[in-house]
Design an enzyme around this catalytic site. Sequence first.
Site, PDB file in Angstrom:
ATOM      1  N   GLY A  67      11.634  54.842  31.470  1.00  0.00           N
ATOM      2  CA  GLY A  67      11.873  55.053  32.898  1.00  0.00           C
ATOM      3  C   GLY A  67      10.584  55.179  33.680  1.00  0.00           C
ATOM      4  O   GLY A  67       9.559  54.596  33.331  1.00  0.00           O
ATOM      5  N   GLY A  68      10.626  55.973  34.730  1.00  0.00           N
ATOM      6  CA  GLY A  68       9.467  56.158  35.584  1.00  0.00           C
ATOM      7  C   GLY A  68       9.450  55.231  36.779  1.00  0.00           C
ATOM      8  O   GLY A  68       8.559  55.323  37.630  1.00  0.00           O
ATOM      9  N   GLU A  69      10.457  54.341  36.879  1.00  0.00           N
ATOM     10  CA  GLU A  69      10.459  53.387  37.996  1.00  0.00           C
ATOM     11  C   GLU A  69      10.765  54.067  39.330  1.00  0.00           C
ATOM     12  O   GLU A  69      10.573  53.485  40.387  1.00  0.00           O
ATOM     13  CB  GLU A  69      11.467  52.253  37.767  1.00  0.00           C
ATOM     14  CG  GLU A  69      11.097  51.325  36.636  1.00  0.00           C
ATOM     15  CD  GLU A  69      11.870  51.628  35.363  1.00  0.00           C
ATOM     16  OE1 GLU A  69      12.083  52.833  35.087  1.00  0.00           O
ATOM     17  OE2 GLU A  69      12.243  50.685  34.665  1.00  0.00           O
ATOM     18  N   THR A  98       8.779  49.621  30.370  1.00  0.00           N
ATOM     19  CA  THR A  98       8.145  49.241  31.634  1.00  0.00           C
ATOM     20  C   THR A  98       6.754  49.831  31.786  1.00  0.00           C
ATOM     21  O   THR A  98       5.854  49.206  32.322  1.00  0.00           O
ATOM     22  CB  THR A  98       8.945  49.801  32.840  1.00  0.00           C
ATOM     23  OG1 THR A  98      10.319  49.715  32.556  1.00  0.00           O
ATOM     24  CG2 THR A  98       8.620  49.076  34.109  1.00  0.00           C
ATOM     25  N   TYR A 129       6.299  45.713  28.602  1.00  0.00           N
ATOM     26  CA  TYR A 129       6.706  44.685  29.575  1.00  0.00           C
ATOM     27  C   TYR A 129       5.481  43.882  30.035  1.00  0.00           C
ATOM     28  O   TYR A 129       5.581  42.732  30.412  1.00  0.00           O
ATOM     29  CB  TYR A 129       7.275  45.341  30.832  1.00  0.00           C
ATOM     30  CG  TYR A 129       8.721  45.750  30.801  1.00  0.00           C
ATOM     31  CD1 TYR A 129       9.398  45.987  29.611  1.00  0.00           C
ATOM     32  CD2 TYR A 129       9.418  45.927  31.995  1.00  0.00           C
ATOM     33  CE1 TYR A 129      10.716  46.397  29.616  1.00  0.00           C
ATOM     34  CE2 TYR A 129      10.737  46.334  32.003  1.00  0.00           C
ATOM     35  CZ  TYR A 129      11.379  46.571  30.816  1.00  0.00           C
ATOM     36  OH  TYR A 129      12.668  46.978  30.846  1.00  0.00           O
ATOM     37  N   ARG A 162      10.472  43.008  37.348  1.00  0.00           N
ATOM     38  CA  ARG A 162       9.404  43.864  36.806  1.00  0.00           C
ATOM     39  C   ARG A 162       8.563  43.132  35.757  1.00  0.00           C
ATOM     40  O   ARG A 162       7.598  43.667  35.237  1.00  0.00           O
ATOM     41  CB  ARG A 162      10.019  45.111  36.148  1.00  0.00           C
ATOM     42  CG  ARG A 162      10.669  46.046  37.138  1.00  0.00           C
ATOM     43  CD  ARG A 162      11.542  47.069  36.416  1.00  0.00           C
ATOM     44  NE  ARG A 162      12.675  46.425  35.754  1.00  0.00           N
ATOM     45  CZ  ARG A 162      13.618  47.074  35.075  1.00  0.00           C
ATOM     46  NH1 ARG A 162      13.549  48.370  34.938  1.00  0.00           N
ATOM     47  NH2 ARG A 162      14.612  46.429  34.521  1.00  0.00           N
ATOM     48  N   HIS A 194      13.089  41.674  26.613  1.00  0.00           N
ATOM     49  CA  HIS A 194      13.928  42.335  27.619  1.00  0.00           C
ATOM     50  C   HIS A 194      14.388  41.258  28.607  1.00  0.00           C
ATOM     51  O   HIS A 194      13.559  40.617  29.246  1.00  0.00           O
ATOM     52  CB  HIS A 194      13.111  43.418  28.337  1.00  0.00           C
ATOM     53  CG  HIS A 194      13.670  43.833  29.660  1.00  0.00           C
ATOM     54  ND1 HIS A 194      14.344  45.014  29.844  1.00  0.00           N
ATOM     55  CD2 HIS A 194      13.641  43.216  30.875  1.00  0.00           C
ATOM     56  CE1 HIS A 194      14.722  45.107  31.115  1.00  0.00           C
ATOM     57  NE2 HIS A 194      14.305  44.041  31.759  1.00  0.00           N
ATOM     58  N   ARG A 226      24.492  42.512  29.870  1.00  0.00           N
ATOM     59  CA  ARG A 226      24.216  42.913  31.259  1.00  0.00           C
ATOM     60  C   ARG A 226      25.271  42.371  32.226  1.00  0.00           C
ATOM     61  O   ARG A 226      25.645  43.038  33.182  1.00  0.00           O
ATOM     62  CB  ARG A 226      22.843  42.368  31.655  1.00  0.00           C
ATOM     63  CG  ARG A 226      22.267  42.934  32.896  1.00  0.00           C
ATOM     64  CD  ARG A 226      20.935  42.299  33.182  1.00  0.00           C
ATOM     65  NE  ARG A 226      19.839  42.794  32.365  1.00  0.00           N
ATOM     66  CZ  ARG A 226      19.248  43.984  32.525  1.00  0.00           C
ATOM     67  NH1 ARG A 226      19.668  44.807  33.450  1.00  0.00           N
ATOM     68  NH2 ARG A 226      18.250  44.341  31.747  1.00  0.00           N
ATOM     69  N   ASP A 284      18.865  51.406  23.223  1.00  0.00           N
ATOM     70  CA  ASP A 284      17.915  51.522  24.336  1.00  0.00           C
ATOM     71  C   ASP A 284      17.756  53.013  24.672  1.00  0.00           C
ATOM     72  O   ASP A 284      17.591  53.399  25.827  1.00  0.00           O
ATOM     73  CB  ASP A 284      18.396  50.729  25.561  1.00  0.00           C
ATOM     74  CG  ASP A 284      17.267  50.365  26.523  1.00  0.00           C
ATOM     75  OD1 ASP A 284      16.088  50.567  26.162  1.00  0.00           O
ATOM     76  OD2 ASP A 284      17.567  49.913  27.634  1.00  0.00           O
TER      77      ASP A 284
END
Length: 392
Positions: A67-69, A98, A129, A162, A194, A226, A284
């Site tokens: 995370g962190g987005e 990411t 990424y 991203r 990804h 997805r 994940d």
Amino acid sequence: MIKLIKGAEVYAPQYLGKKDILLAGSKVAAIEDNIEIGGEHVQIICAKQHIALPGFIDSLVHITGGGGEGGFTTRTPEVNFTDLSLAGITTLVAALGTDSITRSLENMLAKAKELNQLGLNCFTYSGSYHTPIKTITNDLQKDIALIDECIGVGEIAISDHRASQLSWQQIAKIASDARVGGMLSSKAGIVSIHVGDGTSMLDPLLEVVNNSDIPIEQFYPTHINRNQSLLDAGVEFTKLGGVIDLTTSSNTSSHLSGEIKCSRGLHHYLEQGGDIDNITFSSDGHASLPEYDSEGRLTSLEVGQESSLYQEVCDAVKHEGISLETAVKVITSSPAGILKLKTKGKIAINYDADINLVDKSDLSIDTVIANGKLLVRNQKALVKGVFENEVI
Ligand code: ZN
């Protein structure tokens, strides 16, 4: 050192019937209808109420958090040892994701070593990424060839805003380096991909395969559930010899955005004639799962749960009419084959003693053994991380 599992219904993952399983040290030594052995050095585990399954393999976990987005407050925490063991996961592959700015491969490798020293089998992917690829030795081939835990590279992001927006030549170069590093060290050298929600879906990989000598099975694209179009593209990808991975951790927002539940996705895949050896599930785990309101505003964040991995297999059995023998392959023999983990993913003589005992009636996990060591017994964690105080 010696353990005898008595009277379990064994799915190896193929159904073997009721068997006794003898574990000597970290290996499976014998599987017979009846094994009689006693003495103070033999631990007998009565499994008459249980099914024995191979230890589960989770090919994508963000062990140092993801995370962190959404800014610094949205960085997810590190995984706990028992998040994995209580979920029946005895083998996993760690990835950065990411964020390769505030998180490092060195930190992740140290975390993998912690999990291994406590009794699990944790491998790592080099890179993230981001490209140019970040590595520990400044060379992807070296990372894979010389770092024991490192078996490939990823997640390399495609079809995502991203992503580093790579050309097919750049993807081919990464795949070639991973392949050679793998060849030099008898590892898969796999390229975890990804796949985002961009319209190009799996096309960038097909471009590489069509324009270079990189074989399609070098790639291991994930998040293929997805949406329905991507899942359908994934089915076609496997018919060309490729493999695909579906992501089990989920929340309401992801379902509303068209994500297909893994158990349902597996049903669809098999209905379309897909080969069970070419599809896997991964959790994940410890990625962030954002929740949005009807206006698209971020309302909350959750952490992806590793327990979703086996839960989706149970759902495939209970709600999708898929046999346990088939469904459990997506988290045992199929990922072991793709990741070239030669002694993992099966209950067989000379394979590693990674075995889960699950309840016959509701399939809940009762006992987890990794490399012959008991990690969970009667649903209680016997081994915890040094700083884990509470176990749920
Ligand atoms: Zn991803």
